[in-house]
Design an enzyme around this catalytic site. Structure first.
Site, PDB file in Angstrom:
ATOM      1  CG  ASN A 176      -2.366   0.558   0.734  1.00 49.29           C
ATOM      2  OD1 ASN A 176      -2.455   1.689   0.268  1.00 49.29           O
ATOM      3  ND2 ASN A 176      -3.410  -0.229   0.902  1.00 49.29           N
ATOM      4  NE  ARG A 177      -2.788   4.783  -2.853  1.00 50.90           N
ATOM      5  CZ  ARG A 177      -3.473   3.667  -3.152  1.00 50.90           C
ATOM      6  NH1 ARG A 177      -3.620   2.718  -2.238  1.00 50.90           N
ATOM      7  NH2 ARG A 177      -4.005   3.514  -4.342  1.00 50.90           N
ATOM      8  CG  HIS A 181       1.392  -2.268  -3.822  1.00 48.71           C
ATOM      9  ND1 HIS A 181       0.804  -2.388  -2.588  1.00 48.71           N
ATOM     10  CD2 HIS A 181       0.390  -2.312  -4.732  1.00 48.71           C
ATOM     11  CE1 HIS A 181      -0.505  -2.508  -2.740  1.00 48.71           C
ATOM     12  NE2 HIS A 181      -0.793  -2.458  -4.013  1.00 48.71           N
ATOM     13  CG  HIS A 198      -2.543  -6.807  -4.892  1.00 47.54           C
ATOM     14  ND1 HIS A 198      -3.519  -6.687  -5.850  1.00 47.54           N
ATOM     15  CD2 HIS A 198      -2.342  -5.553  -4.409  1.00 47.54           C
ATOM     16  CE1 HIS A 198      -3.886  -5.421  -5.968  1.00 47.54           C
ATOM     17  NE2 HIS A 198      -3.182  -4.704  -5.093  1.00 47.54           N
ATOM     18  CB  SER A 199      -5.308 -13.203  -4.821  1.00 47.66           C
ATOM     19  OG  SER A 199      -4.144 -13.998  -4.789  1.00 47.66           O
ATOM     20  CG  ASP A 227      -7.783   1.071  -4.107  1.00 46.94           C
ATOM     21  OD1 ASP A 227      -7.395   0.175  -3.323  1.00 46.94           O
ATOM     22  OD2 ASP A 227      -7.023   1.665  -4.898  1.00 46.94           O
ATOM     23  CD  GLU A 235      -4.902  -5.355  -1.822  1.00 49.83           C
ATOM     24  OE1 GLU A 235      -3.762  -4.863  -1.612  1.00 49.83           O
ATOM     25  OE2 GLU A 235      -5.754  -4.820  -2.550  1.00 49.83           O
TER      26      GLU A 235
END
Length: 442
Positions: free
Chosen positions: A139-140, A183, A264-265, A333, A405
């Site tokens: 993530n960020r 990521h 991350h599926s 998201d 996730e």
């Protein structure tokens, strides 16, 4: 030369397991390891087959080669239940879940994980971490930087101080134009070739493999040499007849750093071949009362906001598309705060995170040890504006899948009120995610 083994179940052939011995020689000691495993499988099948309801199976093959020439392997973790073969396939590139095969309400076994049939797809421009393991920080991270309190010369005597670290910036915020880290940076863990450090092996609990990757001090701007590993396990839950993919992450470091690992599926419970979006055919429930509010760059503001009375509320099951257009950004998201998550002495219990069902009858239940879950529905942006042709020649549509996730919150290194993602020398990072697959009403 091709070696083949048949695992009989109650007198019936389950499947012929074959592999090319020459390919196995490209992996150090793998041929010898497999000979040992295959002997154990034969013993199990011949001695106990009549008593076994489920037989676990594991195999490995070459999936392709990276531009550097490094081989990428696919490990198939499977279970034979009667004449039904289900399982998950894992790639060493990115420690990626490439395939999950489970039955629908009619007993039809299909692949439900979006991805690619060839390595070129994973190396191509329309791969947005399909099935991968992003890291070192999933993530960020806002503005690509953070501060850590550490010894100026860790491992030696010295005072503590805040040191600034700048992680590589690879994502432009749509509102501000500022650059952030997403990521793990320009070349995250999902793009690396991991090593097979253990197995694959089978035991009474199922089929397993452990992959490992060593991230050098300073890689993508993150401090410390990080030794990361992930163990994938596939099993059948005999009482409920559900299938379970367990993901266990581990890591150690030689210098204070930050770690946030996830999977991350992208799932489509109608099956990859359907080419459907998930908005009308999938119903979701999230065990979450709050979410981490984000700004126009999708970076957390630090506030935890109640979901009640908003499009973010999935506490009771609803169609994913019911009011998705009213969600921030026109889709989901967002990081949700998992209800009842606690951590005591560095240990968290597994808690229910969410459940998704589709009209196919397939259902997915997610459990985990982390405080957050990113619910993602593939809305138009970046690669999802492009035509992505995946497995079976299927063109993946916008909203063609969803992700659950399990993770720590985005930008935790810059948000002191969030659960910590700091890992120090001598500590062990350990997190678990369980994906359980079943049939509604079964």
């Amino acid at each position: 030369f091709r070696a083949a083994f048949v695992l009989p179940v109650a007198g019936r052939a389950c499947r012929t397991l074959g592999f090319h011995c020459q390919k196995l020689r490209q992996v150090p000691n793998l041929g010898r390891k497999f000979a040992t495993h295959l002997r154990s499988w034969q013993t199990m099948s011949t001695v106990n087959a009549a008593q076994l309801e489920v037989i676990p199976v594991a195999s490995v093959e070459i999936f392709g080669h990276m531009p550097s020439g490094d081989p990428v392997h696919r490990i198939c973790l499977q279970s034979c239940v009667g004449e039904q073969l289900c399982g998950a396939s894992i790639l060493t590139r990115g420690a990626t879940v490439q395939e999950v095969l489970v039955p629908d309400k009619a007993g039809q076994v299909e692949d439900i994980v979006l991805g690619f049939a060839e390595l070129e797809g994973y190396n191509g421009p329309t791969n947005f971490c399909y099935g991968g393991t992003p890291g070192r920080y999933a993530n960020r991270i806002s503005n690509g930087g953070f501060e850590l309190e550490e010894n100026s010369h860790e491992g030696k005597e010295g005072g503590r101080k805040l040191l600034r670290h700048n992680s590589s910036q690879n994502w432009e915020g749509p509102a501000s134009g500022n650059m952030h880290t997403l990521h793990g940076g320009l070349s995250g863990f999902d793009s690396k070739v991991w090593s097979i450090s253990k197995g694959p092996w089978v035991d009474e609990d199922g089929a397993h493999v452990t992959l490992s990757y060593v991230s050098a001090d300073g890689e993508e701007g993150f401090p410390g040499k990080l030794e990361a590993c992930v163990t994938y396990s596939w099993r059948v839950m005999k009482e409920s007849k559900e299938f379970e993919l367990k993901i266990l992450w581990g890591a150690t470091t030689d210098r204070t750093t930050v770690v946030n690992l996830t999977n991350h599926s992208y799932f489509n419970l109608d099956g990859v071949k359907s080419g459907n979006d998930v908005l009308e055919t999938h119903t979701a429930m999230l065990n979450c009362d709050k979410w981490t509010e984000v700004d126009g760059d999708a970076v957390p503001t630090g506030k935890l906001v109640d979901v009640e009375g908003t499009p973010m509320d999935f506490r009771t099951p609803k169609r994913i598309g019911e009011n998705i257009k009213d969600a921030q950004g026109g889709g989901y998201d967002h990081n949700y705060v998992v209800r009842n998550w606690t951590r005591t002495d560095g240990v968290s219990e597994q808690v229910l995170i969410g459940r998704v069902e589709s009209t196919s009858g397939r259902c997915l239940e997610c459990w985990g040890t982390q405080p957050g879950v990113q619910f993602f529905t593939m809305q138009p942006a970046s690669v999802f504006d492009k035509v992505t042709t995946g497995k079976f020649g299927t063109v993946y549509p916008v909203h063609g899948g969803f992700c659950l996730e399990t993770q720590h919150y985005p930008d935790s290194p810059n948000q002191p009120s969030f659960p910590s993602t700091v890992l120090k020398p001598g500590e062990n990072y350990r997190e678990v995610c369980l994906y359980r697959f079943g049939v509604s009403g079964a």
